[in-house]
Write an enzyme that holds these catalytic residues in place. Structure first.
Site, PDB file in Angstrom:
ATOM      1  N   GLU A   1     -15.197   9.749 -20.614  1.00 32.12           N
ATOM      2  CA  GLU A   1     -15.106   8.526 -21.409  1.00 32.12           C
ATOM      3  C   GLU A   1     -14.105   8.640 -22.552  1.00 32.12           C
ATOM      4  O   GLU A   1     -13.748   7.629 -23.157  1.00 32.12           O
ATOM      5  CB  GLU A   1     -16.476   8.185 -22.006  1.00 32.12           C
ATOM      6  CG  GLU A   1     -17.580   8.036 -20.986  1.00 32.12           C
ATOM      7  CD  GLU A   1     -18.947   8.018 -21.631  1.00 32.12           C
ATOM      8  OE1 GLU A   1     -19.440   6.915 -21.925  1.00 32.12           O
ATOM      9  OE2 GLU A   1     -19.513   9.103 -21.868  1.00 32.12           O
TER      10      GLU A   1
ATOM     11  N   HIS B   1     -43.162  13.870   6.744  1.00 35.03           N
ATOM     12  CA  HIS B   1     -42.397  13.276   7.845  1.00 35.03           C
ATOM     13  C   HIS B   1     -42.878  11.859   8.141  1.00 35.03           C
ATOM     14  O   HIS B   1     -42.088  10.996   8.535  1.00 35.03           O
ATOM     15  CB  HIS B   1     -42.507  14.154   9.093  1.00 35.03           C
ATOM     16  CG  HIS B   1     -41.505  15.258   9.110  1.00 35.03           C
ATOM     17  ND1 HIS B   1     -41.732  16.469   9.711  1.00 35.03           N
ATOM     18  CD2 HIS B   1     -40.259  15.340   8.587  1.00 35.03           C
ATOM     19  CE1 HIS B   1     -40.677  17.235   9.566  1.00 35.03           C
ATOM     20  NE2 HIS B   1     -39.762  16.577   8.884  1.00 35.03           N
TER      21      HIS B   1
ATOM     22  N   ARG C   1     -28.618   9.970 -16.921  1.00 34.15           N
ATOM     23  CA  ARG C   1     -27.778  10.342 -18.062  1.00 34.15           C
ATOM     24  C   ARG C   1     -28.669  10.662 -19.258  1.00 34.15           C
ATOM     25  O   ARG C   1     -29.579   9.904 -19.589  1.00 34.15           O
ATOM     26  CB  ARG C   1     -26.829   9.193 -18.410  1.00 34.15           C
ATOM     27  CG  ARG C   1     -25.836   9.533 -19.523  1.00 34.15           C
ATOM     28  CD  ARG C   1     -24.886   8.374 -19.767  1.00 34.15           C
ATOM     29  NE  ARG C   1     -25.568   7.205 -20.318  1.00 34.15           N
ATOM     30  CZ  ARG C   1     -24.984   6.007 -20.472  1.00 34.15           C
ATOM     31  NH1 ARG C   1     -23.726   5.835 -20.087  1.00 34.15           N
ATOM     32  NH2 ARG C   1     -25.655   4.999 -20.981  1.00 34.15           N
TER      33      ARG C   1
ATOM     34  N   ARG D   1     -13.829  -3.137 -28.025  1.00 35.13           N
ATOM     35  CA  ARG D   1     -14.112  -4.240 -27.087  1.00 35.13           C
ATOM     36  C   ARG D   1     -15.091  -5.253 -27.668  1.00 35.13           C
ATOM     37  O   ARG D   1     -15.254  -6.343 -27.122  1.00 35.13           O
ATOM     38  CB  ARG D   1     -14.637  -3.703 -25.749  1.00 35.13           C
ATOM     39  CG  ARG D   1     -15.875  -2.837 -25.833  1.00 35.13           C
ATOM     40  CD  ARG D   1     -16.069  -2.048 -24.542  1.00 35.13           C
ATOM     41  NE  ARG D   1     -17.083  -1.008 -24.674  1.00 35.13           N
ATOM     42  CZ  ARG D   1     -18.304  -1.095 -24.194  1.00 35.13           C
ATOM     43  NH1 ARG D   1     -18.673  -2.197 -23.557  1.00 35.13           N
ATOM     44  NH2 ARG D   1     -19.160  -0.112 -24.344  1.00 35.13           N
TER      45      ARG D   1
ATOM     46  N   ASN E   1     -15.906   1.667 -19.676  1.00 37.01           N
ATOM     47  CA  ASN E   1     -16.110   0.839 -20.876  1.00 37.01           C
ATOM     48  C   ASN E   1     -15.553   1.530 -22.113  1.00 37.01           C
ATOM     49  O   ASN E   1     -14.756   0.963 -22.874  1.00 37.01           O
ATOM     50  CB  ASN E   1     -17.598   0.534 -21.083  1.00 37.01           C
ATOM     51  CG  ASN E   1     -18.210  -0.211 -19.907  1.00 37.01           C
ATOM     52  OD1 ASN E   1     -17.537  -0.493 -18.926  1.00 37.01           O
ATOM     53  ND2 ASN E   1     -19.475  -0.532 -20.012  1.00 37.01           N
ATOM     54  N   ASP E   2     -15.982   2.772 -22.330  1.00 31.00           N
ATOM     55  CA  ASP E   2     -15.499   3.524 -23.500  1.00 31.00           C
ATOM     56  C   ASP E   2     -14.100   4.081 -23.269  1.00 31.00           C
ATOM     57  O   ASP E   2     -13.275   4.097 -24.189  1.00 31.00           O
ATOM     58  CB  ASP E   2     -16.462   4.662 -23.837  1.00 31.00           C
ATOM     59  CG  ASP E   2     -17.649   4.180 -24.658  1.00 31.00           C
ATOM     60  OD1 ASP E   2     -17.438   3.332 -25.554  1.00 31.00           O
ATOM     61  OD2 ASP E   2     -18.775   4.627 -24.416  1.00 31.00           O
TER      62      ASP E   2
ATOM     63  N   CYS F   1     -18.841   4.422 -13.011  1.00 29.69           N
ATOM     64  CA  CYS F   1     -20.059   3.651 -13.292  1.00 29.69           C
ATOM     65  C   CYS F   1     -19.853   2.616 -14.387  1.00 29.69           C
ATOM     66  O   CYS F   1     -20.812   1.987 -14.831  1.00 29.69           O
ATOM     67  CB  CYS F   1     -21.220   4.580 -13.657  1.00 29.69           C
ATOM     68  SG  CYS F   1     -20.930   5.571 -15.132  1.00 29.69           S
TER      69      CYS F   1
ATOM     70  N   ARG G   1     -29.744   4.704 -17.569  1.00 27.51           N
ATOM     71  CA  ARG G   1     -29.520   4.728 -19.017  1.00 27.51           C
ATOM     72  C   ARG G   1     -30.846   5.011 -19.720  1.00 27.51           C
ATOM     73  O   ARG G   1     -31.651   4.109 -19.925  1.00 27.51           O
ATOM     74  CB  ARG G   1     -28.945   3.386 -19.485  1.00 27.51           C
ATOM     75  CG  ARG G   1     -27.664   2.971 -18.758  1.00 27.51           C
ATOM     76  CD  ARG G   1     -27.175   1.630 -19.297  1.00 27.51           C
ATOM     77  NE  ARG G   1     -26.043   1.090 -18.553  1.00 27.51           N
ATOM     78  CZ  ARG G   1     -26.150   0.227 -17.539  1.00 27.51           C
ATOM     79  NH1 ARG G   1     -27.348  -0.200 -17.154  1.00 27.51           N
ATOM     80  NH2 ARG G   1     -25.073  -0.219 -16.925  1.00 27.51           N
TER      81      ARG G   1
END
Length: 585
Positions: free
Chosen positions: A433, A193, A336, A467, A456-457, A504, A300
């Protein structure tokens, strides 16, 4: 590679973020010795006990009022819980009964009875319960001091760093009256606490150092790094220069954006948006904290082997994940599992003709179960503070989700047999994705606790555009109507199946995209820490009903230019010049 610390550097637990340089004040409390003694007048002893309890209540009520003023009623509830112990009828009944029947002094009896509560908590395997034992000790000592009519001492010098063996929540609040700069303790953890109070009051704290009180002297110059859990005793010129530069950088974010750090990420009409940060393991986490992130939405872990050129063992991973969890506590972090392959080079001598459609993400992990289990065991072991979530990359089928969950259960059984502690309810999520996951978003969401959209993917797979290919890069369009409609489908289906839905990918960090994403129904965004204050400023400037209308309009368009034009028009109509400036390259 293990980081080597100088001899004047102590490493503990980062309990409350911030960096401060100031003088040390060693704070010691007299320990009350308790003896078993007989009493001639049991009624007088009972009356003395009641008087001491009443005085203890008055003291705690004053502390509670000060705490409400300093940190708000919700967090000050810690002291209400302590007051409830003083009013516990079972405790009082047992103590009075023993004084009457055994003719024992109240100090001994109250110590004996309250210690029973402490023994139960100390026997628990949960760190949180062990921490509560310190709070009970505080109450016990308070009653005993009042039985002996001793004054409660908490007056210290102003503008110092308090160094002590263990600090109570009451001390933490009372010391704010003398502008204490930070706390360093031998004992305690993230869930104490006192640590929670320090975080609430924005006072840097490093706890669990074990030998701080034996190595630090009064008036030593100290650097307290409450972000990385470091205390430096009498720093040399190099250390002082390094930390002065760190402090300078932490203040260079701009006064307006810094004002937003502790403000909620809420639209003007009250819609709460959880705003988190994306990090690589090597990033400096102080910027995540200083920019007001509500935890980490994506860690990551690929950085672990990209730096070492090999897969790290369980112990190495456990240490990394534990430090992340400690630094961000009580905020959540989503870790992840290894997202290997595609544009992330495998630490193996493997070449694929089309890595983006090959052996990558969850496919690689499930084909290398031992490696996968090593990471999952490390994650589970680091989850004991209950602020870690695990997320699987590149999920393309229900079968992959179920097999991954089965492997987690196997890891839990192994750790249980080994006597290891972990969060048995570790939240499990997936990255959406690939098109199969997007199309079946509802079915996939029903299998997990949360889903996170990796734009992104997802964009490159839906549009069949690499990309990274300069020849077709311009066709990689995040505002393509197919992308906008897919996002809406994922969000709707995910929520329908009781999963939380976040994003994300890089699209979440695009100033132009933020109103549209929120209008589509996203409740959580995770972005780079550097852009986070700007995103928060956008969120706090929009009206949810307006962006809902914007999203509904954009869902009807058939070309991306119409969507972009509509968003620009929205900004021009609803936003001041300073925010519109963010849209300019």
């Amino acid at each position: 590679m293990t980081k080597q610390f100088k001899k004047n550097v102590l490493k503990g637990i980062a309990a409350a973020p911030g960096i401060i340089i100031s003088k040390a004040y060693l704070y010691k409390k007299d320990k009350e010795e308790i003896f078993r003694e007989s009493v001639d007048d049991a009624e007088l002893a009972i009356q003395n006990l009641k008087d001491a309890l009443e005085k203890s209540k008055k003291e705690l009520k004053k502390i509670f009022e000060l705490a409400v003023d300093k940190m708000g009623e919700k967090r000050a509830g810690i002291f209400e819980a302590q007051l409830m112990i003083l009013d516990d009828p079972v405790l009082l009944e047992n103590v009075i009964k023993r004084i009457k029947t055994e003719k024992l002094n109240p100090e001994f009896v109250i110590s004996s009875e309250i210690s029973k509560y402490q023994d139960i908590m100390d026997a628990s395997s949960e760190p949180y319960m062990k921490e509560r034992s310190h709070d009970i000790e505080d109450i016990k000592n308070r009653i005993i001091r009042n039985l002996r009519k001793k004054k409660w001492k908490s007056r210290i010098d102003s503008d110092v760093l308090v160094v002590t063996d263990v600090i109570t929540p009451a001390d933490t609040v009372l010391f704010t009256r003398v502008n204490v700069k930070g706390y360093i303790t031998d004992f305690g953890g993230l869930t104490s606490h006192a640590a929670i109070v320090a975080r609430s009051l924005n006072i840097p704290a490093v706890v669990g150092l074990h030998d701080a009180t034996s190595r630090i002297r009064d008036n030593d110059t100290l650097i307290v790094d409450g972000i990385n859990g470091i205390v430096i005793i009498n720093p040399d010129e190099e250390q002082l220069a390094q930390y002065k530069e760190k402090i300078k950088k932490l203040h260079q974010f701009g006064s307006e954006l810094l004002k937003l750090r502790d403000k909620p990420s809420v639209t003007t009409d009250g819609k709460k948006i959880v705003l988190q940060a994306n990090v690589d393991l090597e990033e400096e986490l102080e910027y995540v904290v200083q920019n007001g992130a509500e935890g980490i939405g994506l860690v990551r872990t690929e950085q672990l082997f990209q730096v070492a050129d090999s897969f790290p063992d369980e112990e190495t991973q456990f240490e990394v994940y534990s430090k992340l969890a400690e630094k961000l506590y009580p905020n959540e972090i989503t870790i992840r599992t290894f997202d290997i392959g595609g544009d992330k080079v495998l630490p193996l001598d493997i070449k694929e003709p089309n890595p983006f459609l090959g052996w990558r993400g969850i496919r690689f992990l499930l084909d290398n179960e031992d490696l996968f289990k090593t990471q999952l065991r490390a994650l589970l072991r680091a989850s004991s503070h209950r602020n870690i979530k695990v997320m699987f990359p590149m999920i393309g089928s229900i079968k992959e989700i179920r097999r991954s969950k089965k492997i987690i259960e196997q890891c839990k059984a192994e750790l249980k047999d080994a006597g290891q502690h972990f969060d048995n309810d570790l939240p499990i999520g997936i990255m959406i994705e690939v098109p199969s996951a997007a199309v079946m978003a509802g079915d996939f969401a029903a299998e997990v606790d949360f889903v996170s959209i990796g734009t992104n993917d997802l964009i490159q797979y839906i549009l069949a555009v690499d990309r990274g290919n300069e020849n077709v890069f311009e066709q990689y369009q995040e505002f393509h109507p197919a992308i906008v409609r897919t996002l809406k489908h994922i969000i709707t289906e995910g929520k329908k199946n009781n999963a939380t839905v976040s994003i994300c990918g890089e699209m979440a960090a695009d100033i132009l995209a933020v109103p549209l994403l929120i209008g589509l129904g996203l409740d959580s965004l995770s972005v780079s820490s550097s852009i986070l204050p700007h995103i928060k400023k956008i969120i706090r400037s929009i009206k949810y009903s307006d962006v809902e209308q914007l999203a509904n309009e954009c869902l009807k368009f058939k070309v991306e230019e119409q969507i972009k034009t509509s968003i620009h028009k929205y900004y021009k109509t609803h936003f001041a010049d300073d925010i519109q400036q963010l849209l300019k390259d």
